[in-house]
Design an enzyme around this catalytic site. Structure first.
Site, mmCIF file in Angstrom:
data_model
loop_
_atom_site.group_PDB
_atom_site.id
_atom_site.type_symbol
_atom_site.label_atom_id
_atom_site.label_comp_id
_atom_site.label_asym_id
_atom_site.label_seq_id
_atom_site.Cartn_x
_atom_site.Cartn_y
_atom_site.Cartn_z
ATOM 1 C CB SER A 110 -0.891 -0.022 1.229
ATOM 2 O OG SER A 110 -1.688 1.111 1.232
ATOM 3 N N GLY A 111 0.624 2.136 -0.902
ATOM 4 C CA GLY A 111 1.382 3.401 -0.967
ATOM 5 C C GLY A 111 2.609 3.310 -1.858
ATOM 6 C CB THR A 115 -3.588 4.003 -7.689
ATOM 7 O OG1 THR A 115 -4.031 2.958 -6.826
ATOM 8 C CG2 THR A 115 -4.764 4.668 -8.324
ATOM 9 C CG ASN A 160 -1.746 5.640 -0.611
ATOM 10 O OD1 ASN A 160 -1.697 6.860 -0.762
ATOM 11 N ND2 ASN A 160 -1.898 4.795 -1.615
ATOM 12 C CB SER A 163 -5.158 3.673 0.697
ATOM 13 O OG SER A 163 -4.970 2.294 0.626
ATOM 14 C CB SER A 164 -6.886 1.325 -4.250
ATOM 15 O OG SER A 164 -6.041 2.152 -4.987
ATOM 16 N N GLY A 390 -2.795 -2.929 -2.227
ATOM 17 C CA GLY A 390 -1.489 -3.547 -1.959
ATOM 18 C C GLY A 390 -1.482 -4.323 -0.657
ATOM 19 C CD GLU A 392 -4.393 -2.669 3.507
ATOM 20 O OE1 GLU A 392 -4.006 -1.615 2.969
ATOM 21 O OE2 GLU A 392 -5.573 -2.904 3.779
#
Ligand SMILES: Nc1ncnc2c1ncn2[C@@H]1O[C@H](COP(=O)(O)OP(=O)(O)OP(=O)(O)O)[C@@H](O)[C@H]1O
Ligand SMILES: [Mg+2]
Length: 1107
Positions: A110-111, A115, A160, A163-164, A390, A392
């Site tokens: 993540s981050g 994306t 993030n 974050s998605s 991602g 996490e």
């Protein structure tokens, strides 16, 4: 200078190594150092063969400009420095040109920038694929789907800020030309628990904040919302604002994007209404109320919020209120209704909010798909872009993290499988021997989770479906039994657990050793979340809503379609969709982007080596390099290889005629590269060691320098020679032109000199001839003259002789005549003397007179009386006759002249004659009056209305009407008076008023006196004792003295038959009352002007100075 550089290989000017495969020596330290070195120089992309490693720079770099897009367009993968565009271009071109469906797999925690990477890939592809209005619209719609989905599916987390919170796989579809046709988006499990609760330091989904910050007051009122975040229980307050994020601006972007994607206005509004309803649901609170049966029943605390929700969604308030208080269970045609306690009511509320939001999200994805789907049914080529949440690890990891990490495990699996497979296949394809490389295969972890019989997800489903009391604890127990022996599963519950003494592992948790690290999962909530239950009463209430969108989100609420079968669990749904995804990905040509997060602080320029090292390890990047290098570190098709190194060998330079492979063979032999260092594949040369490649590169560099020198040398030589030749050619041209010019000039000079000489000679010749001719002519003339003279002399002599002769003859005749005459006269003298003399005399006189009169007749002067001409007298004896004739003629012509006069003119001339008789040679003023006609009535009193009265008073004919100056008797000053003369009277009147001042009958006028000088003064003497004379005589001055005196004289004469006495003297006496005053005219000096002045000197004297 940097801009001017033309790169032809990623090997040119590279920082560290652009491709990790070339790293020497290869170990973790060199790998990280290389990444760091590149990161520090803003090179965030590095290759491992065809895999792109991307290190998140956490700041915008100027490497995504349209110029960069152009740079990478249609270039070979290794031609330029590593870039995500190179990978996108490679993928797009093999899709377009080789008809291979592609997928771009973006992984990382993540981050790490997945994306962003997916958006870069999409924007690159959009920039390079087809053009045209229709195509552009498709592109725009595909790109604009991102902001919409991000607003509803992304949130700020501790890892993030954007974050998605859902997985996204997007297929972009192209036609055979490579023009985009449309796309399909698949979404994976939205983290919906976030709707009702967010961990510390995190936010709910962006859309809630965007709506409250960005909506107009009007929209907020319509949605019954307030701008204040703190009014809503679902919005955690501690991190409502994110640095560098403008929610209000993003709201506008989202609304704009919705419009571009094709949302109708009413659809966009409905979506916001659902969002508002979710927000407001969080504000519904419950309180306990005791019931008769002793159980607690929940009641809504404040129904206001409920009322507003119902107004917004068109739900019957009582229905919704009931759904929050009761739960109806239906089984085998039986309906059992139980009341909900406060906790259950809150659970129901949150479940509704979560379901409402996640279903809205799925609806949005479907709606976007509807807009962007390809319009044609033709065969499509597909490029899939996978951007999934991602890997996490949070403090508290729950079901969602479990699912997310499972998904990442699967992706790692597919990476391992495909990379190795691809590598292996290449060696086989190229007929190269390949030795197996060891790497960590995470299949075992995937199996732990997804195994159908004893996998964790299967256990969870089993627990959920099992009758009896099911709790998270029973589920954990079951796990402990089944998975205890699994080497990646850790738990303290089982008796024989290896982790009985591990205090970092709480009892309510289990831990999985994922490929990317150990994650501790809290078991609490697993069962519930997997069940994903929404009480039927609630779904029915929603279905009854007047709001079409909400109604469509809850189809199971339709009583007509009651389905007593349990819906599939969240876990099994996810597993199935991931399986489909994996299958889908395996059919496509994979392209990898492996994102790495350089630090945990979301900060630029920080490269945390430990953190990166961890990621490199779990991503298996070193193994990736090793696999790539196991056989051969570098491979290249024969043609580009020969092209790149052909200058190193005489046979291949500059042109190799045979096949490329043979050329490379010759080249490598010539360079004496050890045979074990390379292998010949079918279409590529494989180089085992990076060192060999670097040696080749060094040689090439050296050779290029030599070649450059050679080219330079030849070029300089060529340039100088060309320059020289050009100069020589120019010089010849100039010389030729100059010679021509000089010769022309010389020729002109000679020509003009020749002409001059010629003309001199011709002139000289001509003059000579002229001279001769002149001489000849003169001789001729002289001869002629001499002849003439001679003839003249002869003639004159002859004439003289003849004259002499004639004279002599004449003289003889005359003498003879005289002689005869004398003789005759002597003979006739006695007769002639008696008669002839008198007769001859008379005759002669007669003849003369006759001649005189005839001549006079022709010389007569004009008939004008003033013509003084008269012919001169021809003979003295006619003197008196001549004078007499002149007089008679003058009289005659005067008479003729007079005869023409009218009576009027006669009168005037009579007057003028009279004046002449009276004043000529007596008064100096007279001559100036001759030319002035006498007008008499200068003042036309009958025409001036001012004098009407005056006119009326006078009956007689007016002879003079004129303004005169009357001299004051006392002081000699003058006053203007109208002077009127009639047949009988003389009148004086005031000039202004016309009033009569004095009236004198003409009989009383005795005398008029005036000077002999050039002035207009005159005195009128009156008869002593008459009435008019009481004041004495008058003294006037007038410009028309001569006329006035003449007229007065004539009138007096005609009326009184007496001649008026006119005295002309420079000194006369006048009677002023009793006094006799002497008026004396003296010669005045010029300074008084040309006007005579009058001054009373004393009683006896009045002096008039005449200039
Ligand atoms: N290439 C890049 N250039 C500049 N900034 C970047 C780049 N890639 C990522 N970032 C920054 O890092 C942030 C996180 O990136 P991104 O949202 O793509 O992460 P992610 O891998 O998708 O994370 P998650 O799994 O949480 O969705 C971005 O908001 C952006 O600020
Ligand atoms: Mg993301």
């Amino acid at each position: 200078m940097a801009k001017m550089e033309v790169k032809t290989s990623l090997l040119d000017n590279m920082i560290g190594v652009g491709d990790m495969v070339l790293l020497e020596p290869l170990n973790e330290e060199t790998f990280i150092n290389n990444l760091k070195k590149r990161f520090d120089h803003n090179e965030i992309y590095t290759y491992i063969g065809s895999v792109v490693i991307s290190v998140n720079p956490y700041r915008s770099l100027p490497i995504y400009s349209p110029e960069k897009v152009e740079d990478y367009r249609n270039r070979n993968f290794y031609e330029l420095s590593p870039h995500i565009f190179a990978l996108s271009d490679e993928a797009y071109r093999s899709l377009r040109d080789q008809d291979k469906d592609q997928c771009i797999l973006i992984t990382g925690e993540s981050g790490a920038g997945k994306t962003e990477a997916s958006k870069l890939v999409m924007s690159y592809v959009a920039a390079v694929c087809g053009k045209g209005a229709e195509v552009n619209q498709v592109k725009e719609q595909l790109l604009q789907s991102n902001p919409v989905l991000e607003a509803f599916g992304n949130a700020k987390t501790v890892r993030n800020d954007n974050s998605s919170r859902f997985g996204k796989y997007m297929d972009i579809e192209f036609d055979f030309k490579g023009d985009p046709l449309g796309g399909v988006i698949s979404n994976y499990l939205l983290e919906k628990s976030r709707v009702v609760k967010q961990p510390r330091g995190e936010r709910n989904f962006h859309v809630f904040y965007q709506l409250l910050s960005g909506a107009s007051e009007e929209l907020l009122n319509k949605l019954k919302l307030e701008r204040d975040f703190s009014r809503y229980n679902y919005l955690s307050l501690d991190s409502a604002k994110v640095n560098g994020v403008d929610d209000a601006a993003n709201f506008r972007t989202v609304r704009n994007a919705m419009q571009i994607v094709g949302f109708m206005d009413h659809e966009a509004e409905s979506v916001l209404e659902v969002v508002a309803a979710v927000l407001k649901l969080g504000n519904i609170e419950f309180k306990p109320e005791s019931r008769v049966n002793g159980l607690d029943e929940s009641k809504i605390k404040d129904k206001n919020e409920l009322k507003e929700i119902c107004e917004l969604t068109g739900i019957d308030q009582s229905v919704l209120e009931r759904a929050f208080s009761f739960r109806t269970v239906e089984a085998k045609q039986e309906k059992v209704s139980t009341t909900l306690n406060v906790a259950q009511a809150y659970y129901a509320r949150d479940a509704l909010a979560k379901n409402l939001y996640s279903r809205l999200f799925s609806w949005l994805v479907n709606r976007i798909n509807e807009s962007i789907k390809a319009q044609t049914k033709v065969r499509k080529k597909v490029m899939g872009v996978l951007d999934i949440y991602g890997f996490e690890i949070f403090e508290d990891n729950s079901f969602e993290q479990f699912i997310i990490n499972y998904c990442n495990e699967k992706l790692q699996q597919i990476f391992i499988e495909l990379t190795l497979k691809e590598e292996q296949e290449e060696y086989i394809r190229e007929d190269i021997e390949w030795t197996h490389i060891d790497y960590f295969n995470n299949a075992i972890i995937c199996d732990l989770i997804e195994n159908n019989t004893n996998g964790i997800l299967a256990m969870l489903d089993e627990e959920c479906l099992r009758p009896g009391t099911v709790t998270d604890e029973t589920f954990l127990e079951k796990l402990n039994q089944v998975c205890a022996t699994h080497q990646h599963f850790e738990s303290r519950m089982s008796k024989c657990s290896r982790f009985l003494n591990d205090t970092s592992l709480p009892h309510s948790c289990f831990r999985i050793q994922h490929y990317a690290g150990k994650v501790l999962y809290q078991v609490e909530g697993f069962v519930d979340k997997n069940n994903d239950l929404l009480y039927r009463d609630l779904s029915q209430a929603m279905w009854k809503a007047g709001h079409t969108l909400i109604k469509s989100l809850f189809p199971e609420g339709n009583p007509a379609k009651i389905n007593l079968k349990r819906p599939p669990t969240a876990g099994s749904q996810f597993k199935a969709s991931v399986a489909t995804l994996m299958k889908n990905l395996q059919t496509k040509n994979p392209n990898y982007i492996r994102c790495i997060k350089p630090n945990d602080k979301k900060a630029a320029h920080i490269f945390n080596e430990a953190l990166v090292c961890h990621q490199i390890r779990y991503l298996g990047l070193l193994e990736n390099v090793r696999v790539r290098r196991a056989g051969y570190a570098f491979r290249q098709a024969y043609e580009p290889c020969l092209e790149r190194y052909k200058m190193l060998c005489k046979q291949t330079w500059p042109h190799w005629k045979g096949p490329a492979r043979a050329g490379v063979e010759v080249l490598f032999n010539e360079l004496e590269i050890p045979v074990e260092e390379y292998s010949f594949g079918r279409s590529k040369i494989f180089i085992r060691n990076p060192r060999t490649l670097f040696k080749l590169e060094d040689l090439r560099k050296q050779r290029l320098e030599d070649l450059a020198t050679l080219i330079q040398k030849i070029y300089r030589g060529w340039k100088c020679r060309t320059h020289f030749l050009l100069m020589r050619k120019s010089q010849i041209v100039i010389a030729a032109w100059y010679r021509r010019y000089a010769q022309q000039k010389r020729y002109q000079q000679i020509k003009s000199s020749a002409l001059v000489i010629q003309s001199y000679i011709r002139g000289w010749k001509a003059r000579k001839i002229l001279r001769e001719l002149k001489h000849q002519k003169r001789c001729e003339e002289a001869a002629t003259t001499i002849a003439a003279y001679w003839h003249g002399t002869q003639a004159r002599r002859e004439l003289k002789r003849l004259k002499e002769e004639a004279r002599r003859k004449h003289a003889v005749a005359v003498i003879w005549a005289y002689w005869l005459g004398l003789k005759v006269r002597r003979e006739y003298r006695k007769f002639f003397r008696a008669n002839a003399g008198k007769k001859i005399y008379e005759f002669t006189i007669q003849r003369i007179m006759q001649k005189y009169f005839l001549e006079m007749k022709n010389k007569m002067p004009s008939l004008s009386p003033i013509d003084k001409n008269w012919p001169s007298r021809p003979y003295l004896f006619l003197d008196s006759t001549h004078k007499e004739l002149k007089r008679i003629f003058h009289l005659w012509r005067c008479k003729k002249y007079r005869d023409q006069f009218t009576d009027q003119q006669k009168l005037i001339y009579e007057e003028k004659l009279e004046a002449s008789e009276l004043f000529k040679d007596k008064k100096a003023l007279y001559p100036s009056s001759v030319g002035q006609p006498f007008q008499g009535a200068y003042l036309e009193i009958n025409k001036n209305p001012k004098y009407k009265k005056l006119q009326d008073a006078i009956e007689e004919k007016i002879i003079i009407a004129e303004v005169v100056n009357k001299i004051n008797r006392a002081n000699g000053k003058s006053t203007s008076r109208i002077f009127l003369l009639t047949n009988n009277n003389l009148l004086l009147a005031d000039q202004k008023s016309g009033q009569i001042k004095s009236e004198v009958p003409l009989v009383d006028v005795t005398k008029v006196s005036m000077s002999s000088q050039n002035d207009g003064f005159f005195a009128i003497h009156l008869k002593e004792g008459s009435e008019a004379a009481s004041k004495g005589d008058f003294l006037f001055s007038s410009d028309h003295l001569i006329e006035m005196a003449t007229k007065l004289y004539r009138t007096t004469l005609s009326q009184t038959k007496q001649k008026l006495n006119i005295e002309i003297s420079d000194e006369f006496l006048v009677q002023f009352r009793q006094d006799k005053v002497c008026v004396k005219f003296i010669q005045g000096n010029q300074k008084n002007g040309s006007v005579p002045t009058c001054k009373r000197k004393n009683n006896r004297l009045l002096e008039v100075a005449v200039p």
